[in-house]
Motif scaffolding. Sequence first.
Motif, PDB file in Angstrom:
ATOM      1  N   ILE A 126     -40.112   7.724  23.696  1.00  0.00           N
ATOM      2  CA  ILE A 126     -40.413   8.836  22.806  1.00  0.00           C
ATOM      3  C   ILE A 126     -39.131   9.335  22.159  1.00  0.00           C
ATOM      4  CG2 ILE A 126     -41.443  11.143  22.658  1.00  0.00           C
ATOM      5  CD1 ILE A 126     -43.372   8.920  23.488  1.00  0.00           C
ATOM      6  N   ASP A 127     -39.151   9.450  20.816  1.00  0.00           N
ATOM      7  CA  ASP A 127     -38.009   9.970  20.078  1.00  0.00           C
ATOM      8  C   ASP A 127     -38.244  11.448  19.757  1.00  0.00           C
ATOM      9  OD1 ASP A 127     -36.919   7.384  20.034  1.00  0.00           O
ATOM     10  OD2 ASP A 127     -38.056   6.881  18.224  1.00  0.00           O
ATOM     11  N   PHE A 128     -37.146  12.221  19.739  1.00  0.00           N
ATOM     12  CA  PHE A 128     -37.248  13.664  19.524  1.00  0.00           C
ATOM     13  C   PHE A 128     -36.470  14.096  18.281  1.00  0.00           C
ATOM     14  CE2 PHE A 128     -37.985  13.145  24.042  1.00  0.00           C
ATOM     15  CZ  PHE A 128     -39.000  14.046  24.309  1.00  0.00           C
ATOM     16  N   VAL A 129     -37.061  15.038  17.572  1.00  0.00           N
ATOM     17  CA  VAL A 129     -36.365  15.735  16.501  1.00  0.00           C
ATOM     18  C   VAL A 129     -36.073  17.138  17.020  1.00  0.00           C
ATOM     19  CG1 VAL A 129     -36.478  16.604  14.137  1.00  0.00           C
ATOM     20  CG2 VAL A 129     -37.531  14.398  14.714  1.00  0.00           C
ATOM     21  N   LEU A 130     -34.777  17.500  17.060  1.00  0.00           N
ATOM     22  CA  LEU A 130     -34.348  18.761  17.662  1.00  0.00           C
ATOM     23  C   LEU A 130     -33.612  19.620  16.651  1.00  0.00           C
ATOM     24  CD1 LEU A 130     -32.847  17.299  20.974  1.00  0.00           C
ATOM     25  CD2 LEU A 130     -35.187  18.072  20.601  1.00  0.00           C
ATOM     26  N   GLY A 131     -33.620  20.927  16.894  1.00  0.00           N
ATOM     27  CA  GLY A 131     -32.834  21.835  16.070  1.00  0.00           C
ATOM     28  C   GLY A 131     -31.367  21.763  16.446  1.00  0.00           C
ATOM     29  N   ASP A 132     -30.488  21.908  15.432  1.00  0.00           N
ATOM     30  CA  ASP A 132     -29.050  21.804  15.703  1.00  0.00           C
ATOM     31  C   ASP A 132     -28.380  23.162  15.917  1.00  0.00           C
ATOM     32  OD1 ASP A 132     -29.034  22.850  13.174  1.00  0.00           O
ATOM     33  OD2 ASP A 132     -27.958  21.183  12.252  1.00  0.00           O
ATOM     34  N   GLY A 183     -52.055  15.872  22.843  1.00  0.00           N
ATOM     35  CA  GLY A 183     -53.389  15.291  23.024  1.00  0.00           C
ATOM     36  C   GLY A 183     -53.453  13.817  22.695  1.00  0.00           C
ATOM     37  N   ASP A 184     -52.423  13.281  22.038  1.00  0.00           N
ATOM     38  CA  ASP A 184     -52.406  11.847  21.727  1.00  0.00           C
ATOM     39  C   ASP A 184     -52.296  11.027  23.004  1.00  0.00           C
ATOM     40  OD1 ASP A 184     -52.611  12.253  19.035  1.00  0.00           O
ATOM     41  OD2 ASP A 184     -50.478  11.989  18.596  1.00  0.00           O
ATOM     42  N   LYS A 185     -52.953   9.866  23.026  1.00  0.00           N
ATOM     43  CA  LYS A 185     -52.905   8.950  24.173  1.00  0.00           C
ATOM     44  C   LYS A 185     -51.822   7.900  23.913  1.00  0.00           C
ATOM     45  CE  LYS A 185     -56.695  10.561  26.255  1.00  0.00           C
ATOM     46  NZ  LYS A 185     -56.695  11.153  27.610  1.00  0.00           N
ATOM     47  N   ILE A 186     -50.920   7.758  24.853  1.00  0.00           N
ATOM     48  CA  ILE A 186     -49.873   6.739  24.727  1.00  0.00           C
ATOM     49  C   ILE A 186     -49.704   6.018  26.056  1.00  0.00           C
ATOM     50  CG2 ILE A 186     -48.577   7.838  22.864  1.00  0.00           C
ATOM     51  CD1 ILE A 186     -46.808   9.123  24.857  1.00  0.00           C
ATOM     52  N   LEU A 187     -49.199   4.803  25.983  1.00  0.00           N
ATOM     53  CA  LEU A 187     -49.025   3.991  27.184  1.00  0.00           C
ATOM     54  C   LEU A 187     -47.831   4.466  27.999  1.00  0.00           C
ATOM     55  CD1 LEU A 187     -49.570   0.386  25.752  1.00  0.00           C
ATOM     56  CD2 LEU A 187     -51.164   1.706  27.152  1.00  0.00           C
ATOM     57  N   LYS A 188     -47.992   4.403  29.320  1.00  0.00           N
ATOM     58  CA  LYS A 188     -46.861   4.692  30.196  1.00  0.00           C
ATOM     59  C   LYS A 188     -45.709   3.755  29.867  1.00  0.00           C
ATOM     60  CE  LYS A 188     -48.694   6.790  34.400  1.00  0.00           C
ATOM     61  NZ  LYS A 188     -48.806   6.649  35.870  1.00  0.00           N
ATOM     62  N   ASN A 189     -44.518   4.220  30.145  1.00  0.00           N
ATOM     63  CA  ASN A 189     -43.279   3.481  29.907  1.00  0.00           C
ATOM     64  C   ASN A 189     -42.908   3.433  28.422  1.00  0.00           C
ATOM     65  OD1 ASN A 189     -41.157   2.127  31.430  1.00  0.00           O
ATOM     66  ND2 ASN A 189     -41.703   0.270  30.332  1.00  0.00           N
ATOM     67  N   SER A 190     -43.701   4.110  27.570  1.00  0.00           N
ATOM     68  CA  SER A 190     -43.366   4.162  26.142  1.00  0.00           C
ATOM     69  C   SER A 190     -42.105   4.994  25.944  1.00  0.00           C
ATOM     70  CB  SER A 190     -44.516   4.781  25.343  1.00  0.00           C
ATOM     71  OG  SER A 190     -45.667   3.975  25.419  1.00  0.00           O
ATOM     72  N   ILE A 198     -42.040  15.043  17.540  1.00  0.00           N
ATOM     73  CA  ILE A 198     -41.982  13.925  18.485  1.00  0.00           C
ATOM     74  C   ILE A 198     -42.478  12.679  17.765  1.00  0.00           C
ATOM     75  CG2 ILE A 198     -42.805  13.034  20.711  1.00  0.00           C
ATOM     76  CD1 ILE A 198     -43.362  15.930  21.499  1.00  0.00           C
ATOM     77  N   HIS A 199     -41.780  11.550  17.956  1.00  0.00           N
ATOM     78  CA  HIS A 199     -42.143  10.312  17.274  1.00  0.00           C
ATOM     79  C   HIS A 199     -42.186   9.148  18.258  1.00  0.00           C
ATOM     80  CE1 HIS A 199     -41.589  11.893  13.112  1.00  0.00           C
ATOM     81  NE2 HIS A 199     -40.784  12.741  13.751  1.00  0.00           N
ATOM     82  N   GLN A 200     -42.987   8.168  17.921  1.00  0.00           N
ATOM     83  CA  GLN A 200     -43.016   6.904  18.656  1.00  0.00           C
ATOM     84  C   GLN A 200     -43.114   5.773  17.633  1.00  0.00           C
ATOM     85  OE1 GLN A 200     -46.555   5.915  20.851  1.00  0.00           O
ATOM     86  NE2 GLN A 200     -45.470   4.564  22.250  1.00  0.00           N
ATOM     87  N   ASN A 201     -42.103   4.922  17.620  1.00  0.00           N
ATOM     88  CA  ASN A 201     -42.052   3.810  16.645  1.00  0.00           C
ATOM     89  C   ASN A 201     -42.232   4.308  15.216  1.00  0.00           C
ATOM     90  OD1 ASN A 201     -41.777   1.959  18.780  1.00  0.00           O
ATOM     91  ND2 ASN A 201     -44.006   1.828  19.019  1.00  0.00           N
ATOM     92  N   GLY A 202     -41.636   5.469  14.925  1.00  0.00           N
ATOM     93  CA  GLY A 202     -41.691   6.013  13.576  1.00  0.00           C
ATOM     94  C   GLY A 202     -42.930   6.833  13.278  1.00  0.00           C
ATOM     95  N   LYS A 203     -43.877   6.854  14.186  1.00  0.00           N
ATOM     96  CA  LYS A 203     -45.115   7.614  13.973  1.00  0.00           C
ATOM     97  C   LYS A 203     -45.007   8.981  14.636  1.00  0.00           C
ATOM     98  CE  LYS A 203     -50.044   7.597  15.086  1.00  0.00           C
ATOM     99  NZ  LYS A 203     -51.129   6.889  15.831  1.00  0.00           N
ATOM    100  N   LYS A 204     -45.369  10.024  13.891  1.00  0.00           N
ATOM    101  CA  LYS A 204     -45.315  11.380  14.426  1.00  0.00           C
ATOM    102  C   LYS A 204     -46.467  11.587  15.404  1.00  0.00           C
ATOM    103  CE  LYS A 204     -44.987  16.215  12.959  1.00  0.00           C
ATOM    104  NZ  LYS A 204     -44.952  17.132  11.789  1.00  0.00           N
ATOM    105  N   LEU A 205     -46.138  12.155  16.556  1.00  0.00           N
ATOM    106  CA  LEU A 205     -47.139  12.401  17.592  1.00  0.00           C
ATOM    107  C   LEU A 205     -47.454  13.887  17.692  1.00  0.00           C
ATOM    108  CD1 LEU A 205     -45.751  10.118  20.472  1.00  0.00           C
ATOM    109  CD2 LEU A 205     -47.551   9.557  18.825  1.00  0.00           C
ATOM    110  N   LYS A 206     -48.636  14.157  18.243  1.00  0.00           N
ATOM    111  CA  LYS A 206     -49.033  15.550  18.477  1.00  0.00           C
ATOM    112  C   LYS A 206     -49.641  15.662  19.869  1.00  0.00           C
ATOM    113  CE  LYS A 206     -53.617  15.032  16.348  1.00  0.00           C
ATOM    114  NZ  LYS A 206     -53.526  13.567  16.232  1.00  0.00           N
TER     115      LYS A 206
END
Length: 201
Positions: free
Chosen positions: A174-180, A165-172, A155-163
């Motif tokens: 979120i980009d996803f990396v998925l298996g094909d 427990g991370d705190k993020i602002l509502k309405n942000s 999971i990424h936000q603005n190019g940063k990988k998220l994990k």
Amino acid sequence: MSLKRFLTSSAFFKNLVVALVIVIVFLFAIVKFLDFSTNHGEEINVPDITKMKLEVAEEKLDEEGLEVFLLDTVDFKPEFPPYTIVEQDPRPGSKVKDGRKIYVKLNAGGFSTVTLPDLINKTFRQAANTIRTLGLQEGKLKYVPNIAKDVVLEIHQNGKKLKAGDKILKNSTIDFVLGDGKELFSDENDSIPSQEQDSIE
């Protein structure tokens, strides 16, 4: 003069008529006074105070003879400036009596934060439903070689990988990396049969 004669005399009827007139005039005066004191028939159009700061709305309503009463602060709505009125009751244009309270809700100063849950190895459908519930938005989808089709790998936000427990602002977003759903064999695996063949020889 006896009571019977008095009750049947013209003087009694004159006095009775005068008394009735006095009572009627008195009742009429009371009704007029109540109409005046309660502004009977006089109504005020409720002004539109949305997108106003509370202090500005109080001044405007005071000029109209109305009062403002703050009910609550709601989650931030980007279409309204921070700390301004987003809802009012009665609505603009309603007709009310002088002194009526106008109940309002105030916009928050900005988006609140949410804690990102663990979405790794969840299906994209499950993850998408979860982030919508949290007030987040779906962003770009990137597919990479992996046997698990449509399963969240990163999971990424603005190019940063998220994990989780991370705190993020509502309405942000979120980009996803998925298996094909595909599995690629490495060069190492491709060379195993030839190695085995060499050893046999």
